[in-house]
Structures are given as structure tokens and as C-alpha cells.
Write a protein that holds these residues in place. Structure first.
Motif, PDB file in Angstrom:
ATOM      1  N   GLN A 169     -10.478   1.581  -1.632  1.00 14.41           N
ATOM      2  CA  GLN A 169     -10.320   3.041  -1.579  1.00 14.41           C
ATOM      3  C   GLN A 169     -11.391   3.694  -2.462  1.00 14.41           C
ATOM      4  N   GLU A 227      -6.643  11.180  -6.370  1.00 15.48           N
ATOM      5  CA  GLU A 227      -7.147  10.141  -5.468  1.00 15.48           C
ATOM      6  C   GLU A 227      -6.213  10.145  -4.275  1.00 15.48           C
ATOM      7  N   TRP A 228      -6.767   9.871  -3.087  1.00 18.53           N
ATOM      8  CA  TRP A 228      -5.946   9.814  -1.881  1.00 18.53           C
ATOM      9  C   TRP A 228      -6.216   8.478  -1.214  1.00 18.53           C
ATOM     10  N   GLU A 253      -7.214   0.774  -6.534  1.00 19.17           N
ATOM     11  CA  GLU A 253      -6.717   0.213  -5.265  1.00 19.17           C
ATOM     12  C   GLU A 253      -7.853  -0.483  -4.517  1.00 19.17           C
TER      13      GLU A 253
HETATM   14 CA    CA Z   1      -4.715   5.777  -2.809  1.00 11.45          CA
END
Ligand code: CA
Length: 367
Positions: A169, A227-228, A253
Motif C-alpha cells: 500500500q 492512509e487508505w 501494510e
Molecule cells: Ca490501508
């Protein structure tokens, strides 16, 4: 009901041959079958799958739909699965309980969502500074990871399958530069899970904010950073319009493993061929979802670079080193309190270190 023309009995040996050829199936069947297995081909199964994704959610929701479709097709309609987005049958974060209790027979989600109930579940999903998707698959299928994961879920009447991965990510969206670890101090950042625990140690706050409110919260300064997922999903959320810097790598991640969980009682009642179909379909998602993430993230990373609205920044080595040291502290705290986390993390970590050694010489970008 569809008319099914096939033999009522098939040889157990042929199932075993399929199982052996995929390698994935070895842990699927609880008993070794050397005798002839009878399959009632007239029996149909109408199952429900609840998911943690908003209805129609790109990639994650799409592959939950696909796995249901493939199972229906491969079983010639003997198993049909109705897929529900988060909130349609049960709320997104109740998937675990719904499948455990038999409200639905299947669920698609991510193991780290259940950290509150089962801290060790996070280790089967993603650990900061952990393994890449490929390394995670190797640990699950051939390094004992999946076996421990199944042991953990067995008490909850659940049988999990690895079912997709996001790949690496991104580190997140910031409106101020992060030049030293001190720049995290006072920052209100949406970063859940283990990553959230790590940044708390820097003096930042880990804020929980539902996906649907992230844009407004960042725009209004309710949070300073977030963060996404990665370039594709983040672009669809529009974060590039309201944040200056897009940091990498996604240290928190490196590869988030998704899961297909099946109600154990319901699973055990299935004939072996349907069990194997579920296993093979979830296995296909492991490859295809990861490929979909890689392709889309590449496309949207290049698109953002071309548009030039956002600045890509790399976390410096000293910042990453400090975050890694805090990660070690967080993992020590978790494994000190929970024996299953300790067992899983010891296995995870030693597998990771060996893999790092191998990948150092085996993986290279040629250009
Ligand atoms: Ca994430």
C-alpha cells in the motif's frame, strides 16, 4: 433447478489427485479419503456471503462477487451464493460474528478487522515492515501460517482461506512534510490497526474515521493525514485534490491478506468436490486480485504523476528505522499478552528473515 447429468458416484481417488495437483487442497479436507465417496448431485446449496466492503467496492468487492460466481459455475449451479455488501445483511464489521453464528455461511473480509477479539488475526493479514504478498502466500501455504490461522478460527466455528491481497500500500496523504520522526508529533492521522499503534509511539494520534468521511475530515482538518489503500482507490476518493504529499512506502501494510471465511459446520457438511471448488476458487482470487491491484495502482500512479498535482515523497531511512523500532515494541507488547500472537509472530518473523535472504539475491528489476 438445473438438470444435472453426471454420475452419482465418483472415485475418491480422483478428488485426491486434483487435491494433490493444486497443493492448495491438502489442508482442506479434514479426513484422508481413500474409499469411494458418494456425492449427491441433486443436492443444491443456497448460501449467503456477507462482506466487509461497501456494495460494488472496486477490486475487493468485485472479487468477493467473482468467487461466488466461479463457485456457482464450477459446481454447475449446485452451489449458489448470494453476496451482500457491508450493511446490506449485517454491518461490515460484523462479518466475523455473522459467519461464526451461521447468519451467513461465508464472509469476505480482512483478518485484521478482528484484532479486538483476536489480536493474532492481524499477523495473518499484515504486519508493519512484514512480508510482501508473495512472501505471505508462501508463509501461509508452505510455512505453517494458514494452519495456525485455521487453529485460531476453529474455536469460532470458522474455516478461513487466504482470498486475495492488496499488495504493497502507500504511506499516506500529508499536508506537511515528514522529514524526521519528530514531524509526526501531534499529527492526527487516520491509520488503523498495528500501524496506528506504531505512530502513537511517535506522539501522533491514530484517529478512526469511516471511509465515507475521510475526504471531508481531511479537508476540514479534523484529521491532518491519512492512509487508505494505494493510488487507484485513493484517486477514486479524491485525496489528491486536498493533500500536498503522497508518501511511500506503505511501511504499515506491505501486503494485506484478505480472507474468505466459511462457517465450519456448513463447510464440513459439503461433499468433497464442493469443498475443493471453494478452495480452488479462493486460490484463483489470490493471484487475480493481486494482479488487479498491481495493474490499477500502476495505472493511477502514472496518471497522478502526469497530472502533477501531488508531490510523491519517500520516507527517509532514519524515519523508517525509527518506525521499525516502534513496530518491534508494539509487537513485543502484543505477543507478551497473547500466546497465539506469540506463536504466530515467531513463525512469521523467522519465515520473513529467511525470505529476505532469498529475495535479496532472487528478485531484481531488470532494465
Ligand atoms: Ca490501508
Amino acid at each position: 433447478m438445473k438438470k444435472i447429468q453426471r454420475k452419482d458416484f465418483i472415485k475418491g481417488a480422483s478428488i485426491a489427485a486434483v487435491a494433490a495437483s493444486t497443493g492448495l487442497l491438502a489442508a482442506c479436507n479434514t479426513k484422508k479419503e481413500n474409499k469411494t465417496v458418494s456425492i449427491n448431485t441433486n443436492e443444491t446449496y443456497d448460501w449467503k456471503m456477507v462482506t466487509a466492503w461497501p456494495p460494488g467496492f472496486p477490486i475487493l468487492g468485485e472479487y468477493a462477487e467473482k468467487v461466488a460466481k466461479w463457485i456457482a459455475e464450477a459446481s454447475d449451479g449446485r452451489m449458489r451464493i448470494q453476496v451482500y455488501g457491508g450493511g446490506e445483511l449485517v454491518p461490515a464489521l460484523e462479518v466475523f460474528d455473522a459467519v461464526s453464528g451461521g447468519v451467513a455461511e461465508m464472509g469476505h473480509s480482512a483478518p485484521y478487522y478482528w484484532a479486538g477479539k483476536l489480536p493474532a488475526a492481524q499477523i495473518f493479514s499484515s504486519v508493519p515492515f512484514g512480508m510482501t504478498a508473495r512472501q505471505m502466500y508462501a508463509w501461509h501455504f508452505f510455512g505453517g501460517g494458514l494452519e495456525m490461522w485455521r487453529e485460531l478460527y476453529a474455536d469460532f466455528n470458522l474455516y478461513p482461506f487466504p482470498c486475495g491481497n492488496t499488495g504493497g500500500q502507500m504511506g499516506g496523504w500529508f499536508n506537511k512534510e515528514i522529514n524526521s520522526i519528530g514531524d509526526f508529533k501531534g499529527l492526527k492521522m487516520r491509520i488503523p490497526g498495528l500501524g496506528g499503534k506504531v505512530i502513537t509511539k511517535t506522539g501522533a494520534s491514530s484517529i478512526l474515521s469511516p471511509g465515507g468521511e475521510l475526504y471531508t475530515n481531511l479537508e476540514r482538518g479534523v484529521i491532518d493525514a491519512l492512509e487508505w489503500i494505494g493510488p487507484y482507490h485513493d484517486y477514486l476518493m479524491g485525496f489528491h485534490k486536498i493533500a500536498k504529499y503522497y508518501y511511500y512506502p506503505g511501511w504499515h501494510e506491505p501486503a494485506s491478506m484478505m480472507e474468505l471465511m466459511v462457517n465450519r459446520e456448513a463447510f464440513e457438511k459439503l461433499p468433497n468436490d464442493l469443498k475443493n471448488i471453494i478452495t480452488v476458487a479462493s486460490g484463483a482470487v489470490n493471484t487475480l486480485m493481486l494482479s488487479a491491484f498491481d495493474q490499477k495502482n500502476m495505472e493511477y500512479y502514472l496518471k497522478m504523476k502526469k497530472e502533477g498535482r501531488v508531490e510523491f515523497r519517500e520516507f527517509s531511512e532514519p524515519v523508517l528505522n525509527k518506525l521499525k523500532a516502534y513496530t518491534d515494541e508494539v509487537m513485543e507488547e502484543i505477543t507478551g499478552k497473547d500466546s497465539m500472537s506469540k506463536k504466530a509472530y515467531e513463525s512469521f518473523n523467522s519465515f520473513k528473515m529467511n525470505m529476505y535472504d532469498w529475495f535479496k539475491i532472487s528478485e531484481r528489476n531488470y532494465r
